[in-house]
Design a protein around this motif. Structure first.
Motif, PDB file in Angstrom:
ATOM      1  N   MET A   1       0.815  -1.198   0.000  1.00 56.51           N
ATOM      2  CA  MET A   1       0.000   0.000   0.000  1.00 56.51           C
ATOM      3  C   MET A   1       0.860   1.265   0.000  1.00 56.51           C
ATOM      4  O   MET A   1       0.556   2.189  -0.720  1.00 56.51           O
ATOM      5  N   GLU A   2       1.885   1.257   0.848  1.00 57.15           N
ATOM      6  CA  GLU A   2       2.730   2.451   0.947  1.00 57.15           C
ATOM      7  C   GLU A   2       3.453   2.731  -0.368  1.00 57.15           C
ATOM      8  O   GLU A   2       3.648   3.885  -0.752  1.00 57.15           O
ATOM      9  N   GLN A   3       3.834   1.657  -1.077  1.00 55.35           N
ATOM     10  CA  GLN A   3       4.509   1.823  -2.369  1.00 55.35           C
ATOM     11  C   GLN A   3       3.547   2.453  -3.386  1.00 55.35           C
ATOM     12  O   GLN A   3       3.944   3.330  -4.158  1.00 55.35           O
ATOM     13  N   VAL A   4       2.303   2.043  -3.384  1.00 56.13           N
ATOM     14  CA  VAL A   4       1.292   2.616  -4.289  1.00 56.13           C
ATOM     15  C   VAL A   4       1.061   4.077  -3.940  1.00 56.13           C
ATOM     16  O   VAL A   4       1.007   4.941  -4.825  1.00 56.13           O
ATOM     17  N   ARG A   5       0.948   4.363  -2.651  1.00 54.32           N
ATOM     18  CA  ARG A   5       0.738   5.739  -2.197  1.00 54.32           C
ATOM     19  C   ARG A   5       1.897   6.636  -2.661  1.00 54.32           C
ATOM     20  O   ARG A   5       1.677   7.745  -3.160  1.00 54.32           O
ATOM     21  N   ALA A   6       3.116   6.125  -2.543  1.00 57.61           N
ATOM     22  CA  ALA A   6       4.298   6.886  -2.971  1.00 57.61           C
ATOM     23  C   ALA A   6       4.299   7.080  -4.485  1.00 57.61           C
ATOM     24  O   ALA A   6       4.640   8.159  -4.985  1.00 57.61           O
ATOM     25  N   ARG A   7       3.888   6.063  -5.222  1.00 60.18           N
ATOM     26  CA  ARG A   7       3.847   6.160  -6.686  1.00 60.18           C
ATOM     27  C   ARG A   7       2.827   7.203  -7.130  1.00 60.18           C
ATOM     28  O   ARG A   7       3.078   8.010  -8.024  1.00 60.18           O
ATOM     29  N   LEU A   8       1.665   7.209  -6.486  1.00 61.84           N
ATOM     30  CA  LEU A   8       0.644   8.201  -6.822  1.00 61.84           C
ATOM     31  C   LEU A   8       1.095   9.618  -6.453  1.00 61.84           C
ATOM     32  O   LEU A   8       0.846  10.570  -7.194  1.00 61.84           O
ATOM     33  N   ALA A   9       1.777   9.742  -5.314  1.00 64.77           N
ATOM     34  CA  ALA A   9       2.306  11.057  -4.916  1.00 64.77           C
ATOM     35  C   ALA A   9       3.332  11.542  -5.936  1.00 64.77           C
ATOM     36  O   ALA A   9       3.349  12.723  -6.297  1.00 64.77           O
ATOM     37  N   ALA A  10       4.164  10.631  -6.425  1.00 61.66           N
ATOM     38  CA  ALA A  10       5.163  10.995  -7.445  1.00 61.66           C
ATOM     39  C   ALA A  10       4.473  11.406  -8.746  1.00 61.66           C
ATOM     40  O   ALA A  10       4.895  12.363  -9.401  1.00 61.66           O
ATOM     41  N   GLU A  11       3.414  10.682  -9.113  1.00 59.34           N
ATOM     42  CA  GLU A  11       2.632  11.045 -10.314  1.00 59.34           C
ATOM     43  C   GLU A  11       2.063  12.452 -10.168  1.00 59.34           C
ATOM     44  O   GLU A  11       2.094  13.246 -11.101  1.00 59.34           O
ATOM     45  N   ARG A  12       1.516  12.741  -8.979  1.00 65.14           N
ATOM     46  CA  ARG A  12       0.936  14.066  -8.729  1.00 65.14           C
ATOM     47  C   ARG A  12       2.003  15.149  -8.852  1.00 65.14           C
ATOM     48  O   ARG A  12       1.800  16.161  -9.526  1.00 65.14           O
ATOM     49  N   GLU A  13       3.153  14.936  -8.193  1.00 68.38           N
ATOM     50  CA  GLU A  13       4.223  15.941  -8.218  1.00 68.38           C
ATOM     51  C   GLU A  13       4.744  16.165  -9.634  1.00 68.38           C
ATOM     52  O   GLU A  13       4.966  17.303 -10.048  1.00 68.38           O
ATOM     53  N   GLN A  14       4.948  15.094 -10.377  1.00 70.87           N
ATOM     54  CA  GLN A  14       5.430  15.204 -11.757  1.00 70.87           C
ATOM     55  C   GLN A  14       4.427  15.975 -12.616  1.00 70.87           C
ATOM     56  O   GLN A  14       4.802  16.834 -13.410  1.00 70.87           O
ATOM     57  N   THR A  15       3.152  15.686 -12.429  1.00 73.76           N
ATOM     58  CA  THR A  15       2.118  16.366 -13.205  1.00 73.76           C
ATOM     59  C   THR A  15       2.008  17.836 -12.813  1.00 73.76           C
ATOM     60  O   THR A  15       1.812  18.701 -13.674  1.00 73.76           O
ATOM     61  N   LEU A  16       2.146  18.136 -11.532  1.00 73.13           N
ATOM     62  CA  LEU A  16       2.124  19.538 -11.099  1.00 73.13           C
ATOM     63  C   LEU A  16       3.291  20.321 -11.688  1.00 73.13           C
ATOM     64  O   LEU A  16       3.112  21.476 -12.113  1.00 73.13           O
ATOM     65  N   ARG A  17       4.470  19.713 -11.743  1.00 75.20           N
ATOM     66  CA  ARG A  17       5.621  20.381 -12.373  1.00 75.20           C
ATOM     67  C   ARG A  17       5.360  20.610 -13.858  1.00 75.20           C
ATOM     68  O   ARG A  17       5.610  21.695 -14.392  1.00 75.20           O
ATOM     69  N   ARG A  18       4.825  19.584 -14.520  1.00 70.72           N
ATOM     70  CA  ARG A  18       4.515  19.702 -15.944  1.00 70.72           C
ATOM     71  C   ARG A  18       3.471  20.787 -16.167  1.00 70.72           C
ATOM     72  O   ARG A  18       3.585  21.595 -17.093  1.00 70.72           O
ATOM     73  N   LEU A  19       2.461  20.821 -15.331  1.00 75.57           N
ATOM     74  CA  LEU A  19       1.418  21.834 -15.451  1.00 75.57           C
ATOM     75  C   LEU A  19       1.995  23.238 -15.266  1.00 75.57           C
ATOM     76  O   LEU A  19       1.648  24.159 -16.000  1.00 75.57           O
ATOM     77  N   GLY A  20       2.905  23.396 -14.320  1.00 79.54           N
ATOM     78  CA  GLY A  20       3.560  24.690 -14.117  1.00 79.54           C
ATOM     79  C   GLY A  20       4.353  25.119 -15.339  1.00 79.54           C
ATOM     80  O   GLY A  20       4.272  26.276 -15.772  1.00 79.54           O
ATOM     81  N   ASP A  21       5.092  24.177 -15.913  1.00 79.04           N
ATOM     82  CA  ASP A  21       5.865  24.481 -17.128  1.00 79.04           C
ATOM     83  C   ASP A  21       4.949  24.842 -18.285  1.00 79.04           C
ATOM     84  O   ASP A  21       5.210  25.793 -19.030  1.00 79.04           O
ATOM     85  N   LEU A  22       3.878  24.080 -18.450  1.00 83.81           N
ATOM     86  CA  LEU A  22       2.944  24.345 -19.540  1.00 83.81           C
ATOM     87  C   LEU A  22       2.234  25.681 -19.355  1.00 83.81           C
ATOM     88  O   LEU A  22       2.017  26.410 -20.322  1.00 83.81           O
ATOM     89  N   THR A  23       1.895  26.008 -18.136  1.00 80.77           N
ATOM     90  CA  THR A  23       1.258  27.294 -17.856  1.00 80.77           C
ATOM     91  C   THR A  23       2.199  28.438 -18.205  1.00 80.77           C
ATOM     92  O   THR A  23       1.786  29.432 -18.811  1.00 80.77           O
ATOM     93  N   ASP A  24       3.483  28.281 -17.858  1.00 78.70           N
ATOM     94  CA  ASP A  24       4.479  29.285 -18.236  1.00 78.70           C
ATOM     95  C   ASP A  24       4.582  29.404 -19.752  1.00 78.70           C
ATOM     96  O   ASP A  24       4.655  30.510 -20.295  1.00 78.70           O
ATOM     97  N   ASP A  25       4.580  28.249 -20.445  1.00 79.97           N
ATOM     98  CA  ASP A  25       4.633  28.261 -21.914  1.00 79.97           C
ATOM     99  C   ASP A  25       3.415  28.963 -22.493  1.00 79.97           C
ATOM    100  O   ASP A  25       3.527  29.765 -23.423  1.00 79.97           O
ATOM    101  N   TYR A  26       2.251  28.666 -21.951  1.00 81.34           N
ATOM    102  CA  TYR A  26       1.016  29.279 -22.435  1.00 81.34           C
ATOM    103  C   TYR A  26       1.064  30.790 -22.246  1.00 81.34           C
ATOM    104  O   TYR A  26       0.742  31.553 -23.163  1.00 81.34           O
ATOM    105  N   ASP A  27       1.496  31.213 -21.056  1.00 84.01           N
ATOM    106  CA  ASP A  27       1.603  32.641 -20.786  1.00 84.01           C
ATOM    107  C   ASP A  27       2.575  33.318 -21.754  1.00 84.01           C
ATOM    108  O   ASP A  27       2.330  34.441 -22.210  1.00 84.01           O
ATOM    109  N   ALA A  28       3.663  32.629 -22.083  1.00 86.46           N
ATOM    110  CA  ALA A  28       4.649  33.187 -23.017  1.00 86.46           C
ATOM    111  C   ALA A  28       4.062  33.327 -24.417  1.00 86.46           C
ATOM    112  O   ALA A  28       4.303  34.324 -25.101  1.00 86.46           O
ATOM    113  N   VAL A  29       3.283  32.354 -24.851  1.00 89.82           N
ATOM    114  CA  VAL A  29       2.654  32.424 -26.174  1.00 89.82           C
ATOM    115  C   VAL A  29       1.646  33.563 -26.214  1.00 89.82           C
ATOM    116  O   VAL A  29       1.603  34.331 -27.176  1.00 89.82           O
TER     117      VAL A  29
END
Length: 114
Positions: A1-29
């Motif tokens: 269970m803890e391994q799944v929880r950690a994997r989902l947390a990593a997915e969330r963090e990776q997606t939040l970073r990607r979303l931040g980068d994409l938002t910056d790209d969108y703002d630049a365009v």
């Protein structure tokens, strides 16, 4: 269970970073479209600013959707239903969950809905 929880947390963090980068790209365009008087709709040298804005906007929507999927997977984990197919009630294969930790259905059910 803890391994799944950690994997989902990593997915969330990776997606939040990607979303931040994409938002910056969108703002630049968007800023580029305001700062230029060029007729980008008829520029033979590349994509239009409107196309770029649309493309980045679609990627932002995908990232936001994935965040909702991660949250739903975390809720299933808390409820004890993570890894159980929402369609047929059978276990979702470990390999599928490894490849797609937010999966809601087993491979058989997923292939039927396509």
């Amino acid at each position: 269970m803890e391994q799944v929880r950690a994997r989902l947390a990593a997915e969330r963090e990776q997606t939040l970073r990607r979303l931040g980068d994409l938002t910056d790209d969108y703002d630049a365009v968007v800023a580029a479209s305001r700062d230029t008087n060029a007729d980008d709709e008829h520029d033979p040298e590349g994509a239009t600013i409107a196309f770029e804005r649309s493309q980045v906007g679609a990627l932002v929507r995908q990232a936001r959707t994935h965040l909702r999927e991660v949250a739903a997977a975390e809720a299933r984990l808390a409820a004890g239903t993570y890894g159980v197919c929402e369609s047929c009630g059978r276990p979702i294969a470990a390999g599928r969950l490894e490849a797609r930790p937010v999966a809601r259905t087993c491979i058989d059910c997923a292939s039927r809905t396509r």
